[in-house]
Design an enzyme around this catalytic site. Structure first.
Site, PDB file in Angstrom:
ATOM      1  N   SER A 150       0.847  -1.196   0.000  1.00 30.16           N
ATOM      2  CA  SER A 150       0.000   0.000   0.000  1.00 30.16           C
ATOM      3  C   SER A 150       0.882   1.244   0.000  1.00 30.16           C
ATOM      4  O   SER A 150       1.612   1.511   0.954  1.00 30.16           O
ATOM      5  CB  SER A 150      -0.895  -0.011   1.243  1.00 30.16           C
ATOM      6  OG  SER A 150      -1.592   1.202   1.317  1.00 30.16           O
ATOM      7  N   HIS A 163      -0.849  -0.882  -4.448  1.00 34.00           N
ATOM      8  CA  HIS A 163      -2.180  -0.508  -3.962  1.00 34.00           C
ATOM      9  C   HIS A 163      -2.209   0.992  -3.685  1.00 34.00           C
ATOM     10  O   HIS A 163      -1.360   1.524  -2.979  1.00 34.00           O
ATOM     11  CB  HIS A 163      -2.485  -1.284  -2.682  1.00 34.00           C
ATOM     12  CG  HIS A 163      -3.866  -1.059  -2.146  1.00 34.00           C
ATOM     13  ND1 HIS A 163      -4.973  -1.707  -2.651  1.00 34.00           N
ATOM     14  CD2 HIS A 163      -4.324  -0.245  -1.162  1.00 34.00           C
ATOM     15  CE1 HIS A 163      -6.048  -1.310  -1.992  1.00 34.00           C
ATOM     16  NE2 HIS A 163      -5.681  -0.418  -1.078  1.00 34.00           N
ATOM     17  N   ASP A 179      -4.539   4.134  -2.310  1.00 32.28           N
ATOM     18  CA  ASP A 179      -5.749   4.536  -1.590  1.00 32.28           C
ATOM     19  C   ASP A 179      -6.131   5.943  -2.001  1.00 32.28           C
ATOM     20  O   ASP A 179      -5.320   6.865  -1.880  1.00 32.28           O
ATOM     21  CB  ASP A 179      -5.497   4.479  -0.087  1.00 32.28           C
ATOM     22  CG  ASP A 179      -5.438   3.045   0.409  1.00 32.28           C
ATOM     23  OD1 ASP A 179      -6.359   2.283   0.094  1.00 32.28           O
ATOM     24  OD2 ASP A 179      -4.462   2.695   1.082  1.00 32.28           O
ATOM     25  N   MET A 220      -8.917   8.839  -1.286  1.00 35.71           N
ATOM     26  CA  MET A 220      -9.987   9.198  -0.346  1.00 35.71           C
ATOM     27  C   MET A 220     -10.494  10.582  -0.669  1.00 35.71           C
ATOM     28  O   MET A 220      -9.702  11.465  -0.999  1.00 35.71           O
ATOM     29  CB  MET A 220      -9.433   9.214   1.080  1.00 35.71           C
ATOM     30  CG  MET A 220      -8.690   7.944   1.423  1.00 35.71           C
ATOM     31  SD  MET A 220      -7.937   8.031   3.027  1.00 35.71           S
ATOM     32  CE  MET A 220      -6.781   6.658   2.905  1.00 35.71           C
ATOM     33  N   HIS A 267      -8.093   1.803  -4.819  1.00 32.97           N
ATOM     34  CA  HIS A 267      -9.179   1.626  -3.849  1.00 32.97           C
ATOM     35  C   HIS A 267      -9.769   3.005  -3.576  1.00 32.97           C
ATOM     36  O   HIS A 267      -9.135   3.840  -2.935  1.00 32.97           O
ATOM     37  CB  HIS A 267      -8.581   0.999  -2.576  1.00 32.97           C
ATOM     38  CG  HIS A 267      -9.536   0.902  -1.438  1.00 32.97           C
ATOM     39  ND1 HIS A 267      -9.115   0.696  -0.142  1.00 32.97           N
ATOM     40  CD2 HIS A 267     -10.894   0.977  -1.371  1.00 32.97           C
ATOM     41  CE1 HIS A 267     -10.165   0.645   0.664  1.00 32.97           C
ATOM     42  NE2 HIS A 267     -11.249   0.830  -0.062  1.00 32.97           N
ATOM     43  N   MET A 276     -12.055   5.305  -1.776  1.00 27.37           N
ATOM     44  CA  MET A 276     -12.893   5.537  -0.603  1.00 27.37           C
ATOM     45  C   MET A 276     -13.552   6.889  -0.786  1.00 27.37           C
ATOM     46  O   MET A 276     -13.160   7.883  -0.172  1.00 27.37           O
ATOM     47  CB  MET A 276     -12.024   5.487   0.653  1.00 27.37           C
ATOM     48  CG  MET A 276     -11.508   4.103   0.946  1.00 27.37           C
ATOM     49  SD  MET A 276     -10.203   4.099   2.169  1.00 27.37           S
ATOM     50  CE  MET A 276      -8.783   4.093   1.104  1.00 27.37           C
ATOM     51  N   MET A 302     -12.367  -5.133   3.960  1.00 29.30           N
ATOM     52  CA  MET A 302     -11.529  -4.280   4.814  1.00 29.30           C
ATOM     53  C   MET A 302     -11.374  -4.938   6.182  1.00 29.30           C
ATOM     54  O   MET A 302     -12.357  -5.333   6.815  1.00 29.30           O
ATOM     55  CB  MET A 302     -12.158  -2.885   4.982  1.00 29.30           C
ATOM     56  CG  MET A 302     -12.065  -1.988   3.761  1.00 29.30           C
ATOM     57  SD  MET A 302     -10.387  -1.720   3.134  1.00 29.30           S
ATOM     58  CE  MET A 302      -9.582  -0.855   4.494  1.00 29.30           C
ATOM     59  N   ASP A 336      -7.308  -5.995   3.390  1.00 25.61           N
ATOM     60  CA  ASP A 336      -6.545  -4.755   3.526  1.00 25.61           C
ATOM     61  C   ASP A 336      -6.672  -4.206   4.936  1.00 25.61           C
ATOM     62  O   ASP A 336      -7.774  -3.897   5.384  1.00 25.61           O
ATOM     63  CB  ASP A 336      -7.097  -3.737   2.507  1.00 25.61           C
ATOM     64  CG  ASP A 336      -6.371  -2.404   2.543  1.00 25.61           C
ATOM     65  OD1 ASP A 336      -5.353  -2.293   3.249  1.00 25.61           O
ATOM     66  OD2 ASP A 336      -6.826  -1.478   1.851  1.00 25.61           O
TER      67      ASP A 336
HETATM   68  O1  LIG Z   1      -6.727   1.402   2.948  1.00 28.17           O
HETATM   69  C1  LIG Z   1      -5.944   1.401   3.841  1.00 28.17           C
HETATM   70  C2  LIG Z   1      -6.272   2.149   5.051  1.00 28.17           C
HETATM   71  O2  LIG Z   1      -7.510   2.724   4.858  1.00 28.17           O
HETATM   72  C3  LIG Z   1      -4.734   0.578   3.737  1.00 28.17           C
HETATM   73  O3  LIG Z   1      -4.368   0.285   2.403  1.00 28.17           O
HETATM   74  C4  LIG Z   1      -3.568   0.847   4.597  1.00 28.17           C
HETATM   75  O4  LIG Z   1      -2.642   1.672   3.964  1.00 28.17           O
HETATM   76  C5  LIG Z   1      -2.933  -0.450   4.968  1.00 28.17           C
HETATM   77  O5  LIG Z   1      -1.890  -0.216   5.837  1.00 28.17           O
HETATM   78  P1  LIG Z   1      -1.413  -1.269   6.921  1.00 28.17           P
HETATM   79  O6  LIG Z   1      -2.594  -1.554   7.813  1.00 28.17           O
HETATM   80  O7  LIG Z   1      -0.989  -2.483   6.169  1.00 28.17           O
HETATM   81  O8  LIG Z   1      -0.300  -0.566   7.609  1.00 28.17           O
END
Ligand SMILES: O=C(CO)[C@@H](O)[C@H](O)COP(=O)(O)O
Length: 222
Positions: free
Chosen positions: A9, A34, A36, A38, A68, A70, A143, A177
């Site tokens: 991520s 990955h 994220d 948001m 992903h 959000m 999640m 995740d």
């Molecule tokens: O989507 C998310 C958090 O919302 C993740 O992708 C986090 O970035 C994962 O991080 P770790 O929990 O593996 O440190």
């Protein structure tokens, strides 16, 4: 059999050197990167030109970009993310109750792979219509923390959802995740998850290659 996909991520990467962080992860054996995304309702990183530029930037590295989203209105992001070079477009079931069929169709038309994510409080039954529909999603993201931040504690109770999904859909890509790493991969892999997103456990490791290969092995052996 479903293939293992290990997806570091980028939220846990050093943002001052995104290019070399992405390259480092690919060198260490990552299958996907990955990303994220948001919107302002999810606080961390307001979506705007910046995000599209980041996606474009990674695409120039020819990696599979597992995005992903959000965001409250995923439909608004299909066109720009398609244009920017996203590979997978995973939206939240909580944000797309009414228009998911059209949404999935548009994602596919833009050449992206549709996926649906669900938050810890959402029952797994909510995603079944999206997997069973005429125009199905190709991945479900369960999640295992509340979305928003890296470094949170893995929620083992979410494995019930993964087990239910795997039993119903033997060849579906099931992604997990949040809080994944060497101490939690076993339970996730044996429940049936094959796409593993990991932020702090990979970026924080002195040897990310070892962490990635250990997670891959767990999925392959499960
Ligand atoms: O989507 C998310 C958090 O919302 C993740 O992708 C986090 O970035 C994962 O991080 P770790 O929990 O593996 O440190």
């Amino acid at each position: 059999m479903v293939a293992a996909k290990i997806a570091p991520s980028m939220l846990s990467s050093d943002f001052s050197k995104l290019a070399s962080e992405a390259e480092r992860m690919i060198r260490c054996g990552a299958d996907w990167l990955h990303m994220d995304i948001m919107d302002v309702n999810c606080v961390l990183m307001p979506v705007g030109l910046f995000c599209f530029k980041v996606v474009l930037f990674f695409f120039s590295h020819r990696a599979y970009l597992d995005c992903h989203l959000m965001v409250t209105n995923p439909m608004d992001y299909v066109e720009p993310f398609g244009k920017a070079g996203a590979s997978g477009f995973t939206f939240h079931v909580e944000a797309s109750k009414d228009n998911w069929q059209e949404l999935i169709q548009r994602i596919k038309l833009k050449g992206m792979r549709p996926g649906v994510a669900l938050k810890p409080g959402t029952p797994i039954e909510d995603v079944y219509p999206l997997v069973d529909g005429e125009n199905p999603v190709e991945m479900v993201l369960v999640m295992t923390v509340e979305p928003g931040f890296g470094g949170q504690k893995f929620m083992p109770e979410m494995m019930e959802k993964v087990r239910a999904l795997r039993e119903k859909y033997p060849s579906l890509d099931i992604e997990v995740d949040g809080g994944l790493g060497p101490s939690t991969i076993g339970i996730a892999a044996s429940a049936g998850a094959n796409c593993i997103v990991a932020g702090s456990s990979v970026f924080g490791a002195s040897e990310p290659t070892q962490v990635i290969s250990l997670m891959r092995k767990s999925v392959e052996e499960a």
